[in-house]
Enzyme design. Structure first.
Site, PDB file in Angstrom:
ATOM      1  N   TYR A 134      -7.672 -12.318   7.414  1.00 49.76           N
ATOM      2  CA  TYR A 134      -8.376 -11.029   7.353  1.00 49.76           C
ATOM      3  C   TYR A 134      -7.477 -10.074   6.587  1.00 49.76           C
ATOM      4  O   TYR A 134      -6.571 -10.510   5.862  1.00 49.76           O
ATOM      5  CB  TYR A 134      -8.649 -10.605   8.816  1.00 49.76           C
ATOM      6  N   ARG A 189     -17.960  -3.738  -3.030  1.00 46.83           N
ATOM      7  CA  ARG A 189     -16.821  -2.893  -2.613  1.00 46.83           C
ATOM      8  C   ARG A 189     -16.045  -3.672  -1.564  1.00 46.83           C
ATOM      9  O   ARG A 189     -16.247  -3.491  -0.380  1.00 46.83           O
ATOM     10  CB  ARG A 189     -17.342  -1.553  -2.064  1.00 46.83           C
ATOM     11  N   LYS A 207     -14.601 -12.287   8.462  1.00 46.38           N
ATOM     12  CA  LYS A 207     -15.232 -11.529   9.566  1.00 46.38           C
ATOM     13  C   LYS A 207     -15.799 -12.506  10.601  1.00 46.38           C
ATOM     14  O   LYS A 207     -15.669 -12.307  11.811  1.00 46.38           O
ATOM     15  CB  LYS A 207     -16.365 -10.652   9.027  1.00 46.38           C
ATOM     16  N   GLU A 278     -21.901  -5.974   5.044  1.00 42.48           N
ATOM     17  CA  GLU A 278     -20.460  -5.759   4.877  1.00 42.48           C
ATOM     18  C   GLU A 278     -20.110  -5.472   3.426  1.00 42.48           C
ATOM     19  O   GLU A 278     -20.556  -6.178   2.509  1.00 42.48           O
ATOM     20  CB  GLU A 278     -19.716  -7.026   5.333  1.00 42.48           C
ATOM     21  N   ASP A 279     -19.313  -4.458   3.241  1.00 46.06           N
ATOM     22  CA  ASP A 279     -18.704  -4.160   1.941  1.00 46.06           C
ATOM     23  C   ASP A 279     -19.704  -4.078   0.788  1.00 46.06           C
ATOM     24  O   ASP A 279     -19.461  -4.624  -0.303  1.00 46.06           O
ATOM     25  CB  ASP A 279     -17.566  -5.157   1.653  1.00 46.06           C
ATOM     26  N   ASP A 301     -21.356  -2.754   9.187  1.00 44.20           N
ATOM     27  CA  ASP A 301     -20.027  -2.723   9.803  1.00 44.20           C
ATOM     28  C   ASP A 301     -19.175  -1.572   9.276  1.00 44.20           C
ATOM     29  O   ASP A 301     -18.443  -0.931  10.031  1.00 44.20           O
ATOM     30  CB  ASP A 301     -19.355  -4.069   9.513  1.00 44.20           C
ATOM     31  N   ASP A 302     -19.250  -1.312   7.972  1.00 44.62           N
ATOM     32  CA  ASP A 302     -18.388  -0.278   7.386  1.00 44.62           C
ATOM     33  C   ASP A 302     -18.789   1.113   7.856  1.00 44.62           C
ATOM     34  O   ASP A 302     -17.939   1.985   8.025  1.00 44.62           O
ATOM     35  CB  ASP A 302     -18.432  -0.361   5.859  1.00 44.62           C
ATOM     36  N   ASN A 445      -7.948  -0.145   3.562  1.00 46.84           N
ATOM     37  CA  ASN A 445      -7.469  -1.526   3.460  1.00 46.84           C
ATOM     38  C   ASN A 445      -7.483  -1.973   2.005  1.00 46.84           C
ATOM     39  O   ASN A 445      -8.217  -1.403   1.206  1.00 46.84           O
ATOM     40  CB  ASN A 445      -8.398  -2.450   4.266  1.00 46.84           C
TER      41      ASN A 445
END
Ligand SMILES: NC(=O)C1=CN([C@@H]2O[C@H](COP(=O)(O)OP(=O)(O)OC[C@H]3O[C@@H](n4cnc5c(N)ncnc54)[C@H](O)[C@@H]3O)[C@@H](O)[C@H]2O)C=CC1
Ligand SMILES: CC(=O)C(=O)O
Ligand SMILES: [Mg+2]
Length: 618
Positions: A134, A189, A207, A278-279, A301-302, A445
């Site tokens: 991760y 992203r 994840k 996600e992302d 999630d973000d 991150n």
């Protein structure tokens, strides 16, 4: 009669199980090798099938009887090891590897060969292995995906825009039946690394590894998906080794038409599966969440996971800061999906705590690449920013973070802009001058994108910082007391496993705002007295399975309150009916809550070798 032998994937297709039960495998393997009386040694090809199946492989842990029955003798070293001994070997090997990316590929190979051993290592050595699979190392793995990709290794599903007419067929190629959860990205992203196109596949894989380790999802029932909609990354467009479509990303109408097609194909095939977005780049992240959240079991999630984890840390930081909740002034450095997601979650909490909505909204100042987000700064604000844009700036614009800090005099500084090192020593000192215990969360991150390190935050605040970062930092000595202090990790990994597990377990129709908010409250309240005495904002990561079970339980309780739970076992505990809300009195019954907690833990998969297929052979 001996039947045709099953290949490893065929054996794995027999794994539609939950928890640790694998009844069908026993029957099939038994039928396959024709040794129901247990006396006949199976041909060695069955041994190879066992070794080649990542779900059935036990390597040096295969018991003697299994080795005999399945023709495994000689194919594995003679020693018979316990799972713990195998773990020890893996960790020794891992420690001997210097390069982080080689550690990542070693663990990837291990997971593709022996699922139980991989997850036992991950759970037992969570703080060591999480940063590899991760953030931060997964970031490097994504960037190098074209180089480290192993042909033949199926870790997730790629859905290409060229396959728009055959999406159901592509979903049908997934070799495992009935996933409970998928994590889906379009790679636009990835962490703070920008548009990585299909190279982003490492993120859904990472994840989901955490869903399995931290909440007990069954490994064979998780599905990583990466959409290949092209990339705007010029480097990849020119890279002959890039593994996705070398074309620019489509405009919004084509993007959403494609995503609509994917979502409806997913729902048609796996109606109960939870989808975690996600992302995705911010514009699409907000729009997609709004588009699907009412009719699909999904969350982002973000936006929501990050919102909840930061709220949990903030609740505990406020308690320690000594400043009452309503007196906090919060500056966000970054106003994307994460920044606005967190601000929204914090604001919802302030309102729930009794602060009126306008006052709550006025506690936030958002800074983006153009400075303080105001209505009159002369650009067209993206719609997600307008909820927090300021109108009380008297026509003055504040361009730099330092200007904003001088103007606002905040108690809290939250970094979610992906700009490594943006919290400079002067920034940190200013926060320390303004506050007895400043709240400073550099949450971007991977590690190189963190706005400051824990050491810097400790040094420039004289050890007075209430700190959480997105990627874990090492502990550090308080410059004054010389006591070693552990930093908090404000990463959505504390939230999504439990949120996902609770909603899948309860078979909820959708994920509501209250379910997400509850995850933050439960996480904040999960600290032990020792953790509180250590001034921690989050529980120790080693307790993550225990924490995820608590979060899952509380998500189910909210789902019951809202009439969203449908699972018969859950409904039974509360004598409830699907679609009907359960009263507060019933939900607060301790025996029922304990029974629900037992149900949650009993459904959690644990990495253990099963002797079930072997016993049938004896
Ligand atoms: N700790 C955690 O659990 C999580 C951390 N993140 C991290 O948050 C970061 C941002 O994620 P998103 O919001 O989704 O990205 P995004 O790209 O949507 O948003 C970035 C924001 O930062 C602003 N920004 C960029 N350069 C800036 C500069 N020089 N000065 C001020 N503002 C600047 C942009 O204008 C934008 O508002 C990433 O690094 C990501 O890894 C994201 C989700 C969870
Ligand atoms: C942690 C996470 O989801 C991110 O950095 O995007
Ligand atoms: Mg993310």
């Amino acid at each position: 009669m001996r039947k045709a032998l099953l290949s490893a994937p065929a054996v794995e297709r027999l794994l539609p199980f939950r928890g640790n039960k694998i009844p069908n495998v026993r029957m099939q393997v038994q039928a396959t090798v024709g040794t129901a009386n247990g006396k006949t040694a199976a041909p060695s090809r069955s041994g190879l099938s066992m070794l080649a199946s990542k779900h059935l492989n036990q390597g040096t842990s295969f018991p003697a009887a299994t080795r005999t029955s399945f023709g495994l003798k000689g194919l594995v070293p003679p020693v018979q090891e316990t799972l713990d001994q195998q773990v020890e070997r893996v960790i020794s090997r891992l420690n001997s590897i210097q390069s982080p990316i080689e550690k990542y590929t070693y663990l990837t190979r291990l997971k593709s060969e022996n699922v139980v051993l991989f997850y036992r290592c991950l759970i037992d050595h969570l703080t060591q292995i999480t940063p590899i699979i991760y953030t931060p190392i997964v970031g490097e793995a994504c960037q190098k995906f074209s180089l480290i990709y192993t042909p033949g290794l199926v870790e997730g599903l790629f859905l290409s825009k060229d396959d728009v007419d055959v999406i159901p067929e592509v979903l049908g190629n997934w070799p495992y039946p009935q996933p409970d959860i998928c994590v889906i990205t379009d790679g636009s992203r990835i962490l703070g690394l920008g548009d990585l196109g299909v190279n982003g596949m490492g993120i859904p894989i990472g994840k989901l590894s955490l869903y399995i380790a931290a909440a007990g999802f069954n490994p064979s029932r998780t599905l990583p998906i990466t959409l290949d909609l092209g990339t705007n990354n010029e480097k990849y467009l020119k890279d002959p080794l890039y593994l996705g479509s070398r074309s620019k990303r489509p405009e919004d109408p084509e993007f959403f038409a494609y995503l609509d097609a994917v979502m409806s194909a997913i729902k048609a095939k796996w109606p109960k599966m939870l989808v975690q977005f996600e992302d995705f780049s911010s514009e699409h992240a907000f729009a997609a969440l709004e588009r699907y959240r009412h009719d699909y079991l999904c969350f982002n999630d973000d936006i929501q996971g990050t919102g909840a984890v930061v709220l949990a840390g903030f609740i505990n930081a406020v308690r320690l800061s000594g400043t009452p909740l309503h007196k906090h002034k919060i500056v966000f450095f970054g106003a994307g999906s994460a920044g606005v997601g967190v601000a929204s979650q914090l604001m919802e909490h302030l309102i729930k705590a009794g602060i009126d909505p306008q006052t709550a909204r006025d506690m936030f100042w958002l800074v983006d690449s153009k400075g303080l987000v105001t209505f009159d700064r002369g650009d067209k604000l993206a719609s997600h920013k307008t909820a927090f844009a300021r109108s009380d700036n008297n026509g003055k614009q504040y361009k730099t973070l330092e200007d904003v800090i001088d103007y606002v005099q905040p108690t809290s500084l939250i970094g979610l802009a992906g700009q490594g090192g943006a919290f400079k020593p002067e920034t940190l000192k200013k926060m320390a001058d303004l506050n007895k215990l400043p709240i400073i969360f550099p949450l971007s991150n991977p590690l190189t994108n963190a706005e400051c390190t824990f050491e810097q935050a400790m040094e420039h605040t004289n050890g007075r910082v209430l700190f959480a970062s997105g990627t874990a930092f090492p502990s550090c000595q308080d410059p004054l007391t010389k006591i070693v202090v552990e930093p908090g990790q404000g990463n959505n990994m504390y939230i999504f496993p439990g949120l996902g597990f609770g909603s899948v377990l309860a078979a909820t129709e959708r994920i509501s705002d209250d379910m997400v908010h509850q995850t933050a409250v439960t996480l904040a309240e999960s600290l032990t007295p020792e953790e509180m005495a250590d001034r921690r904002l989050y529980p120790r990561l080693e307790r993550i399975r225990e924490i995820s079970a608590l979060i899952a339980r509380d998500v189910v309780l909210v789902a019951l309150r809202e009439g969203l739970a449908r699972d018969p076992d859950v409904l039974n505990i509360f004598d409830a009916t699907a679609g009907q809300s359960v009263s507060k009195d019933v939900l607060e019954n301790n025996d029922k809550a304990a029974a629900l907690h037992d149900l949650v833990t009993s459904r959690m998969w644990s990495p253990e070798y099963s002797s079930a297929p072997v016993k049938a052979m004896m």
